[in-house]
Design a protein around this motif. Structure first.
Motif, PDB file in Angstrom:
ATOM      1  N   THR A  82       0.802  -1.236   0.000  1.00 23.23           N
ATOM      2  CA  THR A  82       0.000   0.000   0.000  1.00 23.23           C
ATOM      3  C   THR A  82       0.836   1.288   0.000  1.00 23.23           C
ATOM      4  OG1 THR A  82      -0.222  -0.112   2.393  1.00 23.23           O
ATOM      5  CG2 THR A  82      -2.025  -1.027   1.101  1.00 23.23           C
ATOM      6  N   VAL A  83       1.911   1.330   0.789  1.00 20.27           N
ATOM      7  CA  VAL A  83       2.631   2.612   0.917  1.00 20.27           C
ATOM      8  C   VAL A  83       3.228   3.058  -0.426  1.00 20.27           C
ATOM      9  CG1 VAL A  83       4.466   3.864   2.127  1.00 20.27           C
ATOM     10  CG2 VAL A  83       2.991   2.305   3.390  1.00 20.27           C
ATOM     11  N   PRO A  84       4.061   2.246  -1.095  1.00 21.28           N
ATOM     12  CA  PRO A  84       4.622   2.729  -2.365  1.00 21.28           C
ATOM     13  C   PRO A  84       3.551   2.988  -3.418  1.00 21.28           C
ATOM     14  CG  PRO A  84       5.684   0.691  -1.680  1.00 21.28           C
ATOM     15  CD  PRO A  84       4.535   0.899  -0.782  1.00 21.28           C
ATOM     16  N   THR A  85       2.565   2.087  -3.528  1.00 21.30           N
ATOM     17  CA  THR A  85       1.546   2.256  -4.564  1.00 21.30           C
ATOM     18  C   THR A  85       0.752   3.533  -4.332  1.00 21.30           C
ATOM     19  OG1 THR A  85       1.360  -0.136  -4.429  1.00 21.30           O
ATOM     20  CG2 THR A  85      -0.200   0.951  -5.869  1.00 21.30           C
ATOM     21  N   THR A  86       0.323   3.758  -3.101  1.00 20.06           N
ATOM     22  CA  THR A  86      -0.470   4.954  -2.806  1.00 20.06           C
ATOM     23  C   THR A  86       0.325   6.212  -3.129  1.00 20.06           C
ATOM     24  OG1 THR A  86      -1.462   3.737  -0.981  1.00 20.06           O
ATOM     25  CG2 THR A  86      -1.785   6.103  -0.968  1.00 20.06           C
ATOM     26  N   LEU A  87       1.587   6.234  -2.742  1.00 25.64           N
ATOM     27  CA  LEU A  87       2.374   7.450  -2.927  1.00 25.64           C
ATOM     28  C   LEU A  87       2.716   7.684  -4.396  1.00 25.64           C
ATOM     29  CD1 LEU A  87       4.695   7.523   0.189  1.00 25.64           C
ATOM     30  CD2 LEU A  87       2.424   8.427  -0.139  1.00 25.64           C
ATOM     31  N   ILE A  88       3.082   6.628  -5.102  1.00 24.75           N
ATOM     32  CA  ILE A  88       3.435   6.800  -6.520  1.00 24.75           C
ATOM     33  C   ILE A  88       2.186   7.218  -7.306  1.00 24.75           C
ATOM     34  CG2 ILE A  88       4.234   5.594  -8.611  1.00 24.75           C
ATOM     35  CD1 ILE A  88       6.108   3.989  -6.657  1.00 24.75           C
ATOM     36  N   LEU A  89       1.076   6.533  -7.030  1.00 22.71           N
ATOM     37  CA  LEU A  89      -0.178   6.881  -7.707  1.00 22.71           C
ATOM     38  C   LEU A  89      -0.586   8.318  -7.360  1.00 22.71           C
ATOM     39  CD1 LEU A  89      -2.467   5.512  -9.439  1.00 22.71           C
ATOM     40  CD2 LEU A  89      -3.657   5.135  -7.292  1.00 22.71           C
ATOM     41  N   GLY A  90      -0.491   8.651  -6.088  1.00 20.80           N
ATOM     42  CA  GLY A  90      -0.857   9.996  -5.626  1.00 20.80           C
ATOM     43  C   GLY A  90       0.013  11.046  -6.278  1.00 20.80           C
ATOM     44  N   PHE A  91       1.319  10.756  -6.376  1.00 25.33           N
ATOM     45  CA  PHE A  91       2.220  11.738  -6.985  1.00 25.33           C
ATOM     46  C   PHE A  91       1.908  11.910  -8.470  1.00 25.33           C
ATOM     47  CE2 PHE A  91       6.042  12.763  -9.387  1.00 25.33           C
ATOM     48  CZ  PHE A  91       6.322  14.012  -8.850  1.00 25.33           C
ATOM     49  N   CYS A  92       1.714  10.796  -9.181  1.00 21.19           N
ATOM     50  CA  CYS A  92       1.441  10.875 -10.621  1.00 21.19           C
ATOM     51  C   CYS A  92       0.195  11.725 -10.881  1.00 21.19           C
ATOM     52  CB  CYS A  92       1.254   9.485 -11.221  1.00 21.19           C
ATOM     53  SG  CYS A  92       2.756   8.535 -11.200  1.00 21.19           S
ATOM     54  N   ILE A  93      -0.849  11.473 -10.114  1.00 22.23           N
ATOM     55  CA  ILE A  93      -2.094  12.223 -10.326  1.00 22.23           C
ATOM     56  C   ILE A  93      -1.893  13.695  -9.952  1.00 22.23           C
ATOM     57  CG2 ILE A  93      -4.500  12.457  -9.549  1.00 22.23           C
ATOM     58  CD1 ILE A  93      -4.531   9.353  -9.468  1.00 22.23           C
ATOM     59  N   ALA A  94      -1.208  13.929  -8.851  1.00 23.83           N
ATOM     60  CA  ALA A  94      -0.965  15.317  -8.432  1.00 23.83           C
ATOM     61  C   ALA A  94      -0.140  16.047  -9.493  1.00 23.83           C
ATOM     62  CB  ALA A  94      -0.244  15.332  -7.091  1.00 23.83           C
ATOM     63  N   TYR A  95       0.842  15.366 -10.048  1.00 24.43           N
ATOM     64  CA  TYR A  95       1.703  15.966 -11.069  1.00 24.43           C
ATOM     65  C   TYR A  95       0.878  16.355 -12.298  1.00 24.43           C
ATOM     66  CZ  TYR A  95       5.588  16.489 -14.330  1.00 24.43           C
ATOM     67  OH  TYR A  95       6.462  16.990 -15.256  1.00 24.43           O
ATOM     68  N   LEU A  96       0.020  15.403 -12.724  1.00 26.04           N
ATOM     69  CA  LEU A  96      -0.818  15.687 -13.897  1.00 26.04           C
ATOM     70  C   LEU A  96      -1.790  16.825 -13.594  1.00 26.04           C
ATOM     71  CD1 LEU A  96      -1.569  12.053 -15.133  1.00 26.04           C
ATOM     72  CD2 LEU A  96      -0.021  13.710 -16.163  1.00 26.04           C
ATOM     73  N   LEU A  97      -2.351  16.805 -12.396  1.00 29.31           N
ATOM     74  CA  LEU A  97      -3.308  17.865 -12.030  1.00 29.31           C
ATOM     75  C   LEU A  97      -2.630  19.237 -11.986  1.00 29.31           C
ATOM     76  CD1 LEU A  97      -5.535  16.309  -9.195  1.00 29.31           C
ATOM     77  CD2 LEU A  97      -6.212  16.889 -11.507  1.00 29.31           C
ATOM     78  N   SER A  98      -1.353  19.234 -11.584  1.00 32.23           N
ATOM     79  CA  SER A  98      -0.653  20.523 -11.487  1.00 32.23           C
ATOM     80  C   SER A  98      -0.367  21.102 -12.874  1.00 32.23           C
ATOM     81  CB  SER A  98       0.640  20.365 -10.699  1.00 32.23           C
ATOM     82  OG  SER A  98       1.557  19.609 -11.461  1.00 32.23           O
ATOM     83  N   LYS A  99      -0.425  20.251 -13.878  1.00 30.30           N
ATOM     84  CA  LYS A  99      -0.113  20.723 -15.241  1.00 30.30           C
ATOM     85  C   LYS A  99      -1.351  21.161 -16.017  1.00 30.30           C
ATOM     86  CE  LYS A  99       4.083  19.713 -14.394  1.00 30.30           C
ATOM     87  NZ  LYS A  99       4.900  20.802 -13.884  1.00 30.30           N
ATOM     88  N   ILE A 100      -2.522  20.757 -15.560  1.00 31.82           N
ATOM     89  CA  ILE A 100      -3.730  21.150 -16.315  1.00 31.82           C
ATOM     90  C   ILE A 100      -4.286  22.454 -15.760  1.00 31.82           C
ATOM     91  CG2 ILE A 100      -4.346  18.793 -17.024  1.00 31.82           C
ATOM     92  CD1 ILE A 100      -6.510  18.866 -14.819  1.00 31.82           C
ATOM     93  N   THR A 101      -5.032  23.120 -16.588  1.00 29.19           N
ATOM     94  CA  THR A 101      -5.557  24.424 -16.160  1.00 29.19           C
ATOM     95  C   THR A 101      -7.058  24.376 -15.884  1.00 29.19           C
ATOM     96  OG1 THR A 101      -5.616  24.960 -18.501  1.00 29.19           O
ATOM     97  CG2 THR A 101      -3.805  25.909 -17.185  1.00 29.19           C
ATOM     98  N   ARG A 102      -7.781  23.502 -16.619  1.00 33.57           N
ATOM     99  CA  ARG A 102      -9.240  23.462 -16.442  1.00 33.57           C
ATOM    100  C   ARG A 102      -9.666  22.218 -15.648  1.00 33.57           C
ATOM    101  NH1 ARG A 102     -12.385  24.666 -21.862  1.00 33.57           N
ATOM    102  NH2 ARG A 102     -14.084  24.819 -20.386  1.00 33.57           N
ATOM    103  N   GLY A 103     -10.687  22.394 -14.812  1.00 31.12           N
ATOM    104  CA  GLY A 103     -11.258  21.267 -14.057  1.00 31.12           C
ATOM    105  C   GLY A 103     -10.396  20.774 -12.919  1.00 31.12           C
ATOM    106  N   LYS A 104      -9.364  21.557 -12.574  1.00 31.87           N
ATOM    107  CA  LYS A 104      -8.425  21.124 -11.536  1.00 31.87           C
ATOM    108  C   LYS A 104      -9.133  20.922 -10.178  1.00 31.87           C
ATOM    109  CE  LYS A 104      -4.024  22.883 -11.340  1.00 31.87           C
ATOM    110  NZ  LYS A 104      -3.070  23.931 -11.020  1.00 31.87           N
ATOM    111  N   SER A 105      -9.943  21.914  -9.796  1.00 32.73           N
ATOM    112  CA  SER A 105     -10.620  21.854  -8.479  1.00 32.73           C
ATOM    113  C   SER A 105     -11.575  20.669  -8.418  1.00 32.73           C
ATOM    114  CB  SER A 105     -11.399  23.127  -8.211  1.00 32.73           C
ATOM    115  OG  SER A 105     -10.535  24.199  -8.267  1.00 32.73           O
ATOM    116  N   PHE A 106     -12.310  20.490  -9.520  1.00 31.97           N
ATOM    117  CA  PHE A 106     -13.284  19.395  -9.551  1.00 31.97           C
ATOM    118  C   PHE A 106     -12.584  18.040  -9.379  1.00 31.97           C
ATOM    119  CE2 PHE A 106     -15.327  16.110 -12.197  1.00 31.97           C
ATOM    120  CZ  PHE A 106     -16.496  15.945 -11.467  1.00 31.97           C
TER     121      PHE A 106
END
Lengths: 315, 436
Positions: A82-106
């Motif tokens: 759980t620890v590595p998977t949660t963190l890697i998955l969380g980071f990947c999604i956060a990274y992608l979210l930080s790069k998009i401009t629309r729908g980020k909050s949603f």
């Protein structure tokens, strides 16, 4: 002069203690006192505190009990999944979210929703998904022509199932444990997403601008600027997630089939403590396991912080 | 002087509230010394029965309250056995208890050390409200012995209520198709029948339900023992034989394991997909209902035994335990037990619920004889009672039951050899029994 120095020191001490007292109000009755109380209980035998003083015998019994080692193994497997998977998955999604401009909050809210939902309530829904007879996951497998699984009732190792029997069934985590881990990853990765987004937002814009002027590509920015500057965030999340996974109870309690149906492959240390303490009434033994778990977590956290001194960068 | 005052001030500011808090928290942990009833106006009985059995108990409770005025007995459905165990354990910690609850021997042996259970010997021997010698001898010895606890001076801490025995159910239609004339007497016959079913009909003949009581019964029927003192004998040859036998059935594709916790074997049995099912005799009612939906021929036979040994089966089913409340409630609770286990009620209970009558004299009852004439298979469990043996009731057995089921699953999923599984099981079980 001497009096003045001492006076100042006492005054500082007084202020410090006053400032700290609110946290003592919480720490002492809810953390320190129960810890000592558990230690006191662990020195007594019998059921529900009805036996005699046995000293450290319960600790010896813990070390001798195969069930303790089995549940420790389950706890470690669970943390490793759980620890590595949660963190890697969380980071990947956060990274992608930080790069998009629309729908980020949603999207941020969408990923965070599972985390704020009651563990037991959503676990019940997942339990239906995992049902071997009428569950969603077996419907999907059936649709794709794959062999249906017993999911939460499967004590055989996941590697044994994936490799078609090449790996022995006792090796590695059971499919049932992997199912609980998957649920936990889904339930908690939203927290990692939010913390990583917060971490990414604190990186000064000047670093990005300088990198762009120097012609750095996105991957170079990621590996040479973002990841090193996020190490304090990683350290925080690894510490929190590791402690959380070692102390995980609700998901195991809600998803583990009762009795010996998974041959103990879904009984982690917390569930072991719970069953020994509450169901079977071995207060002394249960408390001794709880003390062992506390020592185990403290040791791991200490090692982690020692290790972090070398690899964590602060701006 | 000023320094001392400061330090005192610090101690006062910091530790006084903490001392108050600790004192408060300490109150939570301190437990009252006496047990009190959950309800002072009713004798609460925590039961788990459903359908016919629940209806019967409700009806009889009403009758008892009418016939014997006093504090009324109130039946409350408290969930399954696991739930009742948790609820009673929590109530013991709170020192607030129901007057009665259904419990297996393994559950009662967990309650006894807390001092919350009332020993029944005093009531049983009471000249006014107790049982006469003849009356006590009317009960099958095994059903009374199961409620005596060797770990606790062999006292009677519970009383039999809904007893059943493990039996073999057979689907007559499947046996006919496989040209088998009668149900098996020995485990060798059983194995041969399964092979015949496989050869002639290309189907598995037996659905295995993972269950500790079935394993216990099989160990007994293979001539083995489960415990000696406070040591388990799971690595003995007989237990290894049982697990090897079961594993062989899986390896040779003669049997399969049903999803734990389900009654998939009943459905398969009623559909004619399997010939045999080993289950509690109380399942009779469920099969009769399935038979009504889609008629099929079936019967009950005693559990097979090892060649050269005598037939044996396991006695199980819940008992009633009386908890410490008030002397009035306890006395009333005992009177209720005596009423529920009277000759007449024992017979009615057996006819309406599928449990076995626990008194020998029941066999002479005309109503029951008529019932057995109509349904001869219903008499088989009663005939098994003389050779039925209870499971161990040592303190800690509740946990060992789960371990036995784990071990059975390990063997049936071919994860390890029966020898290794049995060795590990014995080590784990002994660790539990030897906890200080």
């Amino acid at each position: 002069m001497l009096f003045s120095k001492r006076h100042k020191r006492n005054s500082d001490l007084f202020s410090a203690l006053i400032m700290l007292s609110p946290s003592f109000f919480v720490l002492i009755p809810f953390f320190i006192f129960p810890l000592f109380y558990a230690f006191q209980l662990s020195l007594w035998g019998g059921k529900r505190n009805t036996g005699n003083f046995v000293g450290l015998k319960n600790y010896w019994m813990v070390l001798q009990n195969p069930l303790f080692w089995q549940s420790l193994k389950v706890t470690i497997y669970y943390a490793l999944i759980t620890v590595p998977t949660t963190l890697i998955l969380g980071f990947c999604i956060a990274y992608l979210l930080s790069k998009i401009t629309r729908g980020k909050s949603f999207l941020r809210i969408l990923f965070f929703v599972p985390y704020v939902t009651s563990t037991v309530a959503v676990a019940m829904v997942w339990r239906i998904f995992y049902n071997p007879q009428a569950g969603l996951f077996n419907h999907i497998l059936y649709f794709w022509g794959l062999p249906i699984q017993r999911w939460l009732l499967e004590p055989r190792g996941i590697l044994h199932i994936i490799t078609g029997g090449i790996v022995p069934p006792q090796f590695g985590p059971s499919l049932a444990l992997v199912c609980i881990s998957l649920f936990d990853i889904w339930h908690t990765f939203g927290f990692a997403v939010v913390v990583f987004i917060a971490g990414l937002s604190t990186i000064p814009k000047e670093y990005y601008e300088s990198a762009q002027i120097d012609g750095a590509r996105p991957l170079q920015i990621l590996f040479h600027i973002e990841l090193p500057l996020l190490t304090p965030t990683w350290l925080f999340l690894v510490t929190v997630q590791l402690i959380r996974s070692l102390q995980s109870f609700s998901s195991f309690y809600a998803l583990s089939p009762s009795g010996g149906r998974t041959m103990g492959t879904t009984e982690n240390l917390m569930l072991h403590i719970y069953s020994q303490f509450y169901e079977y009434g071995y207060w002394g033994y249960g408390s001794a396991v709880a003390i062992f778990l506390s020592i185990f977590i403290m040791t791991l956290t200490f090692i982690q912080w020692q290790w972090a001194r070398r690899y964590v960068f602060y701006q | 002087m000023l320094y001392k005052k400061r330090v005192n001030k610090i101690l006062l500011v910091l530790f006084f509230p903490l001392t108050i808090l600790l004192w408060g928290t300490g109150c939570v942990f301190s437990t009252p010394s006496e047990f009190v009833p959950l309800n002072s106006t009713h004798v609460i009985f925590w039961d788990r029965q459903t359908a016919e059995s629940a209806e019967f108990i409700k009806e009889k409770t009403h009758e008892f309250n009418q016939l014997y005025p006093g504090i009324p007995v109130k039946v409350e459905k408290a969930g399954g056995y696991a739930e009742i165990f948790r609820k009673v354990s929590a109530s013991i910690q709170a020192h607030k208890l129901p007057a009665l609850a259904v419990s297996y021997e393994s559950m009662t042996s967990e309650y006894i050390p807390t001092g919350a259970v009332v020993p029944l010997d005093e009531y049983v021997n009471d000249p006014e409200i107790g049982l006469s010698k003849e009356e006590l001898e009317d009960f099958f010895p095994a059903v009374i012995m199961a409620n005596r606890y060797p770990d606790f001076d062999n006292k009677l801490y519970s009383f039999p209520l809904a007893k059943s025995v493990l039996v073999l159910y057979y689907n007559q239609d499947v046996l006919k198709r496989a040209e088998i004339t009668e149900p098996p007497k020995t485990w060798d016959d059983f194995y041969n029948h399964l092979r015949m079913i496989k050869t002639k009909m290309n189907q598995k003949g037996y659905a295995i339900s993972i269950d500790c009581s079935t394993v216990s019964a099989m160990i007994y029927s293979f001539g083995g023992k489960i415990v000696e003192g406070r040591q388990t004998l799971f690595s003995a040859d007989e237990t290894v034989h049982v697990f090897s036998f079961l594993q062989r059935l899986i390896q040779e594709d003669l049997a399969y394991v049903i999803t734990p916790g389900t009654f998939d074997d009943q459905i398969a049995f009623a559909k004619g997909e399997i010939a045999y099912m080993i289950r509690s005799s109380s399942l009779r009612i469920a099969l009769e209902l399935l038979e009504k939906e889609k008629p099929f021929q079936w019967g009950i036979a005693p559990l097979p035994y090892r060649d050269g040994f005598r037939p044996v089966t396991v006695l199980f089913g819940p008992n009633i335990t009386i908890f410490k409340t008030t002397p009035e409630q306890q006395k009333r609770a005992w009177k209720f037990i005596r009423f529920m286990t009277s000759k007449e009620n024992t017979v009615n209970w057996a006819i309406e619920t599928g449990y076995v009558p626990i008194r020998k004299s029941s066999a002479e009852n005309i109503k029951l004889q008529q019932f057995w004439q109509e349904k001869p298979y219903a008499k088989v469990p009663f005939d098994c009672l003389p050779f039925a043996k209870p499971e161990p009731n040592l303190s800690g057995w509740q946990q060992i039951r789960d371990m036995v089921e784990s071990a059975e699953l390990e063997v049936l999923t071919l994860m390890d050899t029966p020898e290794n599984v049995c060795k590990r099981l014995e080590k784990k079980a002994n660790a539990v029994l030897n906890l200080p």
